[in-house]
Motif scaffolding. Sequence first.
Motif, PDB file in Angstrom:
ATOM      1  N   LEU A  27      25.414 -37.193 -40.123  1.00 48.21           N
ATOM      2  CA  LEU A  27      26.636 -37.201 -39.315  1.00 48.21           C
ATOM      3  C   LEU A  27      26.375 -37.790 -37.928  1.00 48.21           C
ATOM      4  CD1 LEU A  27      28.061 -33.700 -40.319  1.00 48.21           C
ATOM      5  CD2 LEU A  27      28.868 -35.945 -41.079  1.00 48.21           C
ATOM      6  N   GLU A  28      25.237 -37.425 -37.326  1.00 48.43           N
ATOM      7  CA  GLU A  28      24.911 -37.947 -35.995  1.00 48.43           C
ATOM      8  C   GLU A  28      24.617 -39.449 -36.041  1.00 48.43           C
ATOM      9  OE1 GLU A  28      21.726 -35.456 -34.621  1.00 48.43           O
ATOM     10  OE2 GLU A  28      22.992 -33.676 -34.630  1.00 48.43           O
ATOM     11  N   LEU A  29      23.906 -39.887 -37.078  1.00 48.32           N
ATOM     12  CA  LEU A  29      23.644 -41.324 -37.216  1.00 48.32           C
ATOM     13  C   LEU A  29      24.936 -42.110 -37.411  1.00 48.32           C
ATOM     14  CD1 LEU A  29      20.433 -41.440 -39.436  1.00 48.32           C
ATOM     15  CD2 LEU A  29      20.714 -42.511 -37.205  1.00 48.32           C
TER      16      LEU A  29
ATOM     17  N   ALA B  89      27.088 -48.014 -43.460  1.00 46.03           N
ATOM     18  CA  ALA B  89      27.457 -46.647 -43.848  1.00 46.03           C
ATOM     19  C   ALA B  89      26.172 -45.850 -44.023  1.00 46.03           C
ATOM     20  CB  ALA B  89      28.247 -46.657 -45.147  1.00 46.03           C
ATOM     21  N   VAL B  90      26.174 -44.598 -43.567  1.00 50.07           N
ATOM     22  CA  VAL B  90      25.013 -43.727 -43.722  1.00 50.07           C
ATOM     23  C   VAL B  90      25.206 -42.910 -44.987  1.00 50.07           C
ATOM     24  CG1 VAL B  90      23.658 -41.874 -42.694  1.00 50.07           C
ATOM     25  CG2 VAL B  90      24.665 -43.632 -41.231  1.00 50.07           C
ATOM     26  N   GLN B  91      24.206 -42.931 -45.866  1.00 51.15           N
ATOM     27  CA  GLN B  91      24.269 -42.185 -47.121  1.00 51.15           C
ATOM     28  C   GLN B  91      23.132 -41.176 -47.163  1.00 51.15           C
ATOM     29  OE1 GLN B  91      24.079 -45.095 -50.237  1.00 51.15           O
ATOM     30  NE2 GLN B  91      26.103 -45.921 -49.800  1.00 51.15           N
ATOM     31  N   THR B  92      23.492 -39.912 -47.384  1.00 50.07           N
ATOM     32  CA  THR B  92      22.499 -38.847 -47.514  1.00 50.07           C
ATOM     33  C   THR B  92      22.812 -38.041 -48.764  1.00 50.07           C
ATOM     34  OG1 THR B  92      23.823 -37.318 -46.194  1.00 50.07           O
ATOM     35  CG2 THR B  92      22.205 -38.636 -45.007  1.00 50.07           C
ATOM     36  N   ALA B  93      21.826 -37.301 -49.239  1.00 48.52           N
ATOM     37  CA  ALA B  93      22.045 -36.443 -50.412  1.00 48.52           C
ATOM     38  C   ALA B  93      23.052 -35.343 -50.075  1.00 48.52           C
ATOM     39  CB  ALA B  93      20.729 -35.836 -50.875  1.00 48.52           C
TER      40      ALA B  93
ATOM     41  N   TYR C   7      26.994 -33.271 -45.548  1.00 44.77           N
ATOM     42  CA  TYR C   7      27.155 -32.550 -44.285  1.00 44.77           C
ATOM     43  C   TYR C   7      25.846 -32.474 -43.509  1.00 44.77           C
ATOM     44  CZ  TYR C   7      31.454 -31.304 -46.584  1.00 44.77           C
ATOM     45  OH  TYR C   7      32.659 -31.369 -47.237  1.00 44.77           O
ATOM     46  N   SER C   8      24.908 -33.344 -43.842  1.00 41.21           N
ATOM     47  CA  SER C   8      23.627 -33.377 -43.141  1.00 41.21           C
ATOM     48  C   SER C   8      23.859 -33.685 -41.665  1.00 41.21           C
ATOM     49  CB  SER C   8      22.738 -34.463 -43.753  1.00 41.21           C
ATOM     50  OG  SER C   8      21.679 -34.772 -42.891  1.00 41.21           O
TER      51      SER C   8
END
Length: 163
Positions: A46-48, A34-38, A41-42
């Motif tokens: 989303l692309e990763l 799972a990709v986690q960003t701050a 909607y980054s």
Amino acid sequence: MRFLVLLLSALLLTACGFHPRARLQLPDTLGPIAVQTADPYSPLGLELSATLERAGYAGAADGAPSAALKITDESWKTSPLSVDELARVREYITRYRVQFALVGADGQLVLEPQTIELSREFTYDITASAGSPAEQELIQRELRRDMQAAILRRLDVVLRPKD
């Protein structure tokens, strides 16, 4: 004749060292990622996520624990690179810096925090300043695409199972 041309082309490509890039191959023990960003909607996050899903490493949807690719820092910086004789900026450089780490489903750090920085230089034409925001947006899109590829290559190289 066509067969001969194909054969010669294949021989030339192998002689120059060209070979298609292998598909993303991570250890089976890692499981879904799972990709986690701050920012949820980054665009990079989303692309990763979409790319990992296409590669078969989509995050677990049923709430089961999964490994996490944590994007801990994502920053843009545009600064002047050169000025003309009237002290007007003629060239800019845009830097895109991302810091990330990979944490396994068990909470253990799989990949230490890594930082990748990409940059692009572009000229500013004072007579065509209307195109400048569109050009900057295009540069940011290209840098984001290149960053995504760089992150996935780093994961692939570091975590690829040794044969």
